[in-house]
Enzyme design. Sequence first.
Site, mmCIF file in Angstrom:
data_model
loop_
_atom_site.group_PDB
_atom_site.id
_atom_site.type_symbol
_atom_site.label_atom_id
_atom_site.label_comp_id
_atom_site.label_asym_id
_atom_site.label_seq_id
_atom_site.Cartn_x
_atom_site.Cartn_y
_atom_site.Cartn_z
ATOM 1 N N HIS A 47 0.833 -1.206 0.000
ATOM 2 C CA HIS A 47 0.000 0.000 0.000
ATOM 3 C C HIS A 47 0.859 1.244 0.000
ATOM 4 O O HIS A 47 2.073 1.198 0.251
ATOM 5 C CB HIS A 47 -0.917 0.006 1.227
ATOM 6 C CG HIS A 47 -0.166 0.152 2.522
ATOM 7 N ND1 HIS A 47 0.559 -0.874 3.075
ATOM 8 C CD2 HIS A 47 0.002 1.214 3.346
ATOM 9 C CE1 HIS A 47 1.136 -0.459 4.192
ATOM 10 N NE2 HIS A 47 0.825 0.809 4.380
ATOM 11 N N ASP A 88 0.609 4.993 1.980
ATOM 12 C CA ASP A 88 -0.134 5.434 3.161
ATOM 13 C C ASP A 88 -1.258 6.420 2.840
ATOM 14 O O ASP A 88 -1.061 7.402 2.124
ATOM 15 C CB ASP A 88 0.817 6.059 4.195
ATOM 16 C CG ASP A 88 1.669 5.000 4.861
ATOM 17 O OD1 ASP A 88 1.223 3.842 4.967
ATOM 18 O OD2 ASP A 88 2.803 5.325 5.267
ATOM 19 N N HIS A 117 4.753 0.117 0.177
ATOM 20 C CA HIS A 117 5.494 -0.680 1.148
ATOM 21 C C HIS A 117 4.591 -1.747 1.752
ATOM 22 O O HIS A 117 3.361 -1.690 1.606
ATOM 23 C CB HIS A 117 6.112 0.203 2.234
ATOM 24 C CG HIS A 117 5.107 1.020 2.978
ATOM 25 N ND1 HIS A 117 4.565 2.175 2.461
ATOM 26 C CD2 HIS A 117 4.517 0.833 4.189
ATOM 27 C CE1 HIS A 117 3.702 2.678 3.318
ATOM 28 N NE2 HIS A 117 3.633 1.881 4.369
ATOM 29 N N ARG A 125 5.589 5.860 13.906
ATOM 30 C CA ARG A 125 5.518 6.484 12.576
ATOM 31 C C ARG A 125 4.949 7.892 12.641
ATOM 32 O O ARG A 125 3.911 8.102 13.272
ATOM 33 C CB ARG A 125 4.638 5.646 11.644
ATOM 34 C CG ARG A 125 4.775 6.044 10.184
ATOM 35 C CD ARG A 125 3.766 5.334 9.312
ATOM 36 N NE ARG A 125 2.554 6.108 9.215
ATOM 37 C CZ ARG A 125 1.380 5.635 8.773
ATOM 38 N NH1 ARG A 125 1.276 4.378 8.401
ATOM 39 N NH2 ARG A 125 0.320 6.404 8.721
HETATM 40 C C1 SIN Z 1 3.051 1.077 7.685
HETATM 41 O O1 SIN Z 1 2.426 0.501 6.817
HETATM 42 O O2 SIN Z 1 3.009 2.291 7.804
HETATM 43 C C2 SIN Z 1 3.932 0.283 8.637
HETATM 44 C C3 SIN Z 1 4.935 -0.509 7.910
HETATM 45 C C4 SIN Z 1 5.759 -1.371 8.839
HETATM 46 O O3 SIN Z 1 5.405 -1.517 10.012
HETATM 47 O O4 SIN Z 1 6.749 -1.925 8.369
#
Ligand code: SIN
Length: 288
Positions: A106, A108, A259, A275
């Site tokens: 995805h 974000d 990612h 994050r």
């Molecule tokens: C996310 O999708 O923002 C988190 C990715 C992760 O935890 O590696």
Amino acid sequence: MTITFKRVSYGLGAEVQGVDLRKPLADADVATIRQGWLEHNILLFRDQDITPEQHIAFSARFGKLDDHDKLYKYRHPEHAEIFIVTTRPKADGSPSDTRETGVNWHSDMSYTLKPATGSLLYCVEIPEVGGDTMFSNTYLAYDTLSEGMKKLIDPLWAVHSYAYAIHDTEKGRNPEVAKAHIDANPPVMQPMVRIHPETGRKALYVSEGATTQIVGMTPDESNGILQYLFRHSVIPEYTYRHPWRPRDLVMWDNRCTMHKALRDRLPGAIRHMHRTTILGEPCGKPLV
Ligand code: SIN
């Protein structure tokens, strides 16, 4: 301070050397980092022993930060700008609601009208093995399509849905919280090909994690094309797999990358990440 960038893979990514994120950065250094980010799409800062305040201060140099009000249950209790992705069980021993966050490819907040420009993920704790994140370069994914496919999808829009994004990870969540988050994030339409506002380059903008349907096509037509694009956008040559170390900070550009948090963790392994999310420019349209 001399800032240098060392590529980490063919597809995308560079390690940044010569930066101490505990200290305020000069405008010229921020401009150098921004340039490197636009060029490499994801940046890795190793060995950064930073507090949540320093994480937030660095992130805010690149734009206004989200306070995660639409996913309010998952934010840091003292710092709304920090979204917690963790496998640490809750105080009552029940599983973490975010232990499966981001396990499908995805970009974000693509399910919102102002998807995130960038995200900065900081590793607080990571198991000895596993807990990796994969990244893919969606410029490369677009550039390597045939001219015929580019012509077909260039003007098209597709539906992105938060409810779908959490569909196979929802089980472990609190259903009431999931419903509140779904109600706060109705589906939207996004262009299938996104023009990066800073580089002017085209990037493929569909993901297996959030994209449900191409607008104006039958489900069969749409599925065939989307399944092909999902596979194409993450072929190994376009990706980088990041094996985290504690105190790594990775900053990615959601406008030209996707990612995926791998489910490569042993049972009981603790992975705890913070994050920050840089708010984006308007991109989508409401679903009519
Ligand atoms: C996310 O999708 O923002 C988190 C990715 C992760 O935890 O590696």
